[in-house]
Design a protein around this motif. Sequence first.
Motif, short mmCIF file in Angstrom:
data_model
loop_
_atom_site.label_atom_id
_atom_site.label_comp_id
_atom_site.label_asym_id
_atom_site.label_seq_id
_atom_site.Cartn_x
_atom_site.Cartn_y
_atom_site.Cartn_z
N PRO A 153 16.56 18.93 25.34
CA PRO A 153 17.04 19.98 26.25
C PRO A 153 18.48 19.79 26.71
N VAL A 154 18.86 18.54 27.03
CA VAL A 154 20.22 18.32 27.54
C VAL A 154 21.26 18.60 26.47
N MET A 155 21.06 18.04 25.26
CA MET A 155 22.04 18.24 24.20
C MET A 155 22.11 19.71 23.80
N VAL A 156 20.94 20.31 23.62
CA VAL A 156 20.90 21.69 23.15
C VAL A 156 21.52 22.63 24.19
N PHE A 157 21.25 22.36 25.47
CA PHE A 157 21.80 23.24 26.50
C PHE A 157 23.33 23.29 26.45
N GLY A 158 23.95 22.13 26.44
CA GLY A 158 25.42 22.07 26.43
C GLY A 158 26.02 22.81 25.25
N HIS A 159 25.35 22.69 24.10
CA HIS A 159 25.92 23.29 22.89
C HIS A 159 25.60 24.78 22.78
N GLY A 211 24.66 0.70 19.58
CA GLY A 211 23.67 0.28 20.56
C GLY A 211 22.67 1.34 20.93
N TYR A 212 22.96 2.60 20.63
CA TYR A 212 22.04 3.68 21.00
C TYR A 212 20.96 3.89 19.95
N LEU A 213 21.25 3.51 18.70
CA LEU A 213 20.25 3.61 17.63
C LEU A 213 19.87 2.19 17.20
N GLY A 214 18.58 1.96 17.00
CA GLY A 214 18.13 0.67 16.49
C GLY A 214 18.41 0.54 15.00
N PRO A 215 18.31 -0.68 14.46
CA PRO A 215 18.60 -0.92 13.04
C PRO A 215 17.75 -0.07 12.10
N ALA A 216 16.48 0.19 12.46
CA ALA A 216 15.63 0.99 11.57
C ALA A 216 16.23 2.38 11.39
N GLU A 262 17.63 12.01 16.90
CA GLU A 262 17.87 10.61 16.56
C GLU A 262 17.88 9.74 17.82
N LEU A 263 18.55 10.23 18.87
CA LEU A 263 18.60 9.46 20.12
C LEU A 263 17.23 9.42 20.80
N GLY A 264 16.58 10.58 20.86
CA GLY A 264 15.31 10.69 21.59
C GLY A 264 14.16 9.94 20.93
N LEU A 265 14.29 9.63 19.64
CA LEU A 265 13.24 8.88 18.94
C LEU A 265 13.23 7.41 19.35
N PRO A 303 8.49 -6.02 24.14
CA PRO A 303 7.04 -6.21 24.30
C PRO A 303 6.50 -5.64 25.63
N ASP A 304 7.32 -5.65 26.69
CA ASP A 304 6.81 -5.12 27.97
C ASP A 304 7.05 -3.61 28.11
N GLY A 305 7.51 -2.97 27.03
CA GLY A 305 7.60 -1.50 27.06
C GLY A 305 8.91 -0.92 27.53
N THR A 306 9.94 -1.75 27.72
CA THR A 306 11.24 -1.22 28.10
C THR A 306 11.99 -0.78 26.84
N PRO A 307 12.71 0.36 26.91
CA PRO A 307 13.46 0.77 25.73
C PRO A 307 14.52 -0.26 25.33
N LEU A 308 14.68 -0.46 24.01
CA LEU A 308 15.67 -1.42 23.51
C LEU A 308 17.03 -0.76 23.30
N TYR A 309 17.00 0.52 22.93
CA TYR A 309 18.26 1.21 22.59
C TYR A 309 18.39 2.43 23.49
N CYS A 310 18.63 3.63 22.93
CA CYS A 310 18.74 4.80 23.80
C CYS A 310 17.49 4.91 24.67
N PRO A 311 17.65 4.96 26.00
CA PRO A 311 16.47 4.93 26.87
C PRO A 311 15.82 6.30 27.10
N TYR A 312 16.46 7.38 26.69
CA TYR A 312 15.93 8.71 27.00
C TYR A 312 15.11 9.27 25.85
N PRO A 313 13.90 9.73 26.14
CA PRO A 313 13.03 10.27 25.08
C PRO A 313 13.42 11.69 24.66
N LEU A 314 12.75 12.18 23.62
CA LEU A 314 13.02 13.53 23.09
C LEU A 314 12.95 14.60 24.17
#
Lengths: 118, 226
Positions: B188-194, B6-11, B161-164, B172-183
Amino acid sequence: MAEKEKTNQETRAIKKLWIVIALLCFLSPLGLLASGTAWGEWSSEQLRTMLGYIPEGLERLGKIWNALLADYSIPSLHGTAGNILSYIISAVIGVGLVSFISFILGKIITSRHGKNDA
Amino acid sequence: MHIPDGYLGPATYGTFYGIMGFIWFWSGKMLNRVLKTKQIPWLALGAAFSFILMMFNIPIPGGSTGHAVGATLAAIILGPWAAVMVISITLIIQALLFGDGGITAIAANSFNMAFIMPFSGYYIYKILSAGAPIGSKRQIIAAGISGYISLNLAALFCAIELGLQPIIALTPDGTPLYCPYPLSVSIPVMVFGHIAIFGFVEAAVTSLMVAYIAKLDPDLLKIHHG
């Protein structure tokens, strides 16, 4: 003679490392102490709380698969002791499965090439 | 770092199935040539160690968690192509049986943790440990550094991959379909933790195990030595 010594050394190493893995299985419930969710791995309900909505595609795709032992928990085991036991059993099952499959695949791959046996 | 369904779209997940399909096929071809029967017990150990290592969730400030992967350790012991195989098997079992990582995301997760990580880790290790004696300080430090950098690279790919998703998949109204958080959030969040925590855990585990194996069976480390 030297070759035999080498084989013994390797067998001993493999045995010792399996003991380390067995120990880690029993220690694995320590991983339960981290109560949070990894970034980007929230459930639909957690996302609803965070965003106020569940993304449409995420909600649809999120239901595509129901894992038998989801979150490393055994469905009939409850409570703290149940969670700890579940986690250990999951660790043993998981370790057993991945090593068995790797072993079998390794056998299949090398069996086609006897010349690799040296 | 296990992307759920659910976090990544089919494409996105479809593309990764294409890429990983090729990599899995190629690793099979390579292993047909290079895998030796005496490596088989080590394949089983590598898969087992990676599986158990990923069960040790580590909390970080802010309520998130993460873990080490063990893919670079597997590559140092088994070579990068065998590491692709055993870490992929581990990720597939985690997804199918334990719901850790989605089934649609198996290929994307494998790309990050079973391809980017062991390959980058392996070559960094080879360069840093070139010419160092087995069990030497430099070899053990090289293992740690390669574990640290490779885990961070895997996390960076996961974040991209998530941020894309909110850029490429919207209603159509601009709401994210899958992962809602942009790059701008995911990286920053993923890189910081690691960078701050999980990378050091990966480094410690990789160094410790290479040092232990150098004691138990030094010949094993010669095969893939720099």
